[in-house]
Design a protein around this motif. Structure first.
Motif, mmCIF file in Angstrom:
data_model
loop_
_atom_site.group_PDB
_atom_site.id
_atom_site.type_symbol
_atom_site.label_atom_id
_atom_site.label_comp_id
_atom_site.label_asym_id
_atom_site.label_seq_id
_atom_site.Cartn_x
_atom_site.Cartn_y
_atom_site.Cartn_z
ATOM 1 N N CYS A 1 -7.105 -1.975 9.577
ATOM 2 C CA CYS A 1 -6.490 -2.089 8.254
ATOM 3 C C CYS A 1 -7.205 -3.176 7.457
ATOM 4 N N ALA B 1 2.362 -6.359 0.762
ATOM 5 C CA ALA B 1 1.876 -4.983 0.661
ATOM 6 C C ALA B 1 2.569 -4.273 -0.491
ATOM 7 N N THR C 1 -1.984 0.508 -3.336
ATOM 8 C CA THR C 1 -3.070 -0.189 -2.651
ATOM 9 C C THR C 1 -3.129 -1.620 -3.162
ATOM 10 N N ASP D 1 -3.712 -3.129 2.977
ATOM 11 C CA ASP D 1 -3.486 -1.698 2.755
ATOM 12 C C ASP D 1 -2.966 -1.061 4.038
ATOM 13 N N GLY E 1 -6.071 3.382 0.631
ATOM 14 C CA GLY E 1 -6.949 2.361 0.087
ATOM 15 C C GLY E 1 -8.180 2.126 0.929
ATOM 16 N N SER F 1 -8.257 0.823 3.937
ATOM 17 C CA SER F 1 -7.995 0.878 5.375
ATOM 18 C C SER F 1 -8.485 2.198 5.964
ATOM 19 N N TRP G 1 -7.310 3.478 -5.268
ATOM 20 C CA TRP G 1 -6.071 4.249 -5.361
ATOM 21 C C TRP G 1 -6.366 5.713 -5.664
#
Length: 297
Positions: free
Chosen positions: A15, A39, A45, A68, A73, A75, A207
């Motif tokens: 992540c 988060a 994101t 993320d 995003g 990750s 995004w």
């Protein structure tokens, strides 16, 4: 404000995260600075509106780890753009562990911060923990069933049925994708008048306006309000009184159970982000709350 990019592992997936180092030593002790784990909400994101919050908190002396979720995003993880409440909560807890290992931070002074859907995750992630020093829940979505009832005021039954059918099709066969935000009357997870423009205004480069239609089923079982009473640290709930997405009355019930400090804003769900009227007040209240409770700690 510059930030470092890093990764941590959650459920075997890398992540992505940003680390903002706190400025000054106003909140530092011999053990280090407090650290905020942050988060986003539904399909959000970290590059979509979180940075202004992170920078403000870092400017007040807190380290911040924004991340993320897996599959979103920056990750890794598959399937992409698929919401798993259990998976996202696991990511939160892994991020908390990663934050506790950052240089210069106090692992016993974690702050769990969440907005919208993540406001509920923050409650669940903090429940029953003695290493969490504070919780900030901004326009939190704490009860998926109540949110479904709340949506009847802004959506037709035909619209909601169409989304439900798409979710079942996705669950039983090939994944069915739909937009995160769409215009009223179109298929999408969020179709309230104005929500598309509001979301696109904060959307960052990673995004994507795409989401697995099973999200409705996941939201139905999302009930962190049940764990609010297990939050033992100071908590700040920031409620948008005219929120058309996250029911304010459910937020207030959860706040009562968590014995939380509550701030009210006469605005809608997206009016707390940078560029909107209430953003500065929201940030100022977060800084004041965290400075007070962490300073006392």
């Amino acid at each position: 404000m510059k930030h470092a990019e890093l990764t941590f592992v959650s459920g075997g997936v890398d992540c992505a995260a940003w680390h903002f180092t706190g400025e000054g030593d106003a909140l530092a002790t011999d053990a280090g600075r407090p650290v905020v784990v942050m988060a986003h909400g539904l399909a959000g994101t970290m590059d979509s509106g979180l940075q202004p919050f992170a920078e403000a908190l870092a400017g007040a002396g807190l380290d911040v780890l924004a991340f993320d979720y897996r599959g979103f995003g920056a990750s890794d993880g598959t399937p992409r753009q698929t919401v798993s409440m259990a998976g996202q909560l696991e990511d939160y807890r892994a991020a908390m562990s990663a934050a506790a290992r950052l240089p210069g931070v106090d692992p016993q002074r974690l702050v769990v911060w969440g907005v919208s859907l993540a406001g509920g995750h923050a409650i669940s992630a903090a429940a029953g923990r003695d290493d969490v020093a504070a919780v900030v829940a901004l326009t939190p979505l704490v009860d998926g069933l109540a949110a479904g009832r709340h949506a009847l005021a802004t959506h037709t039954k035909a619209e909601m049925l169409r989304s439900t059918v798409a979710g079942f099709r996705s669950k039983l066969g090939k994944p069915v994708m739909m937009p995160v935000v769409a215009r009223p009357g179109q298929l999408g997870a969020m179709t309230i008048e104005g929500s598309m423009d509001d979301y696109l205004a904060i959307a960052g480069p990673t995004w994507r306006n795409e989401l697995d239609a099973t999200v409705g089923m996941e939201l139905g079982g999302h009930r962190p309000i049940k764990q609010a009473g297990d939050v033992t640290c100071p908590a700040l709930f920031q409620v948008a009184d005219f929120d058309r997405s996250a029911p304010p009355h459910s937020s207030m019930k959860a706040a009562f159970k968590a014995r939380a400090e509550v701030r009210h804003y006469p605005c809608d769900h997206f009016d707390v982000y940078a560029g909107k009227r209430w953003h500065d007040a929201v940030v100022a209240h977060q800084v004041a709350f965290l400075t007070r409770v962490l300073g006392q700690a």
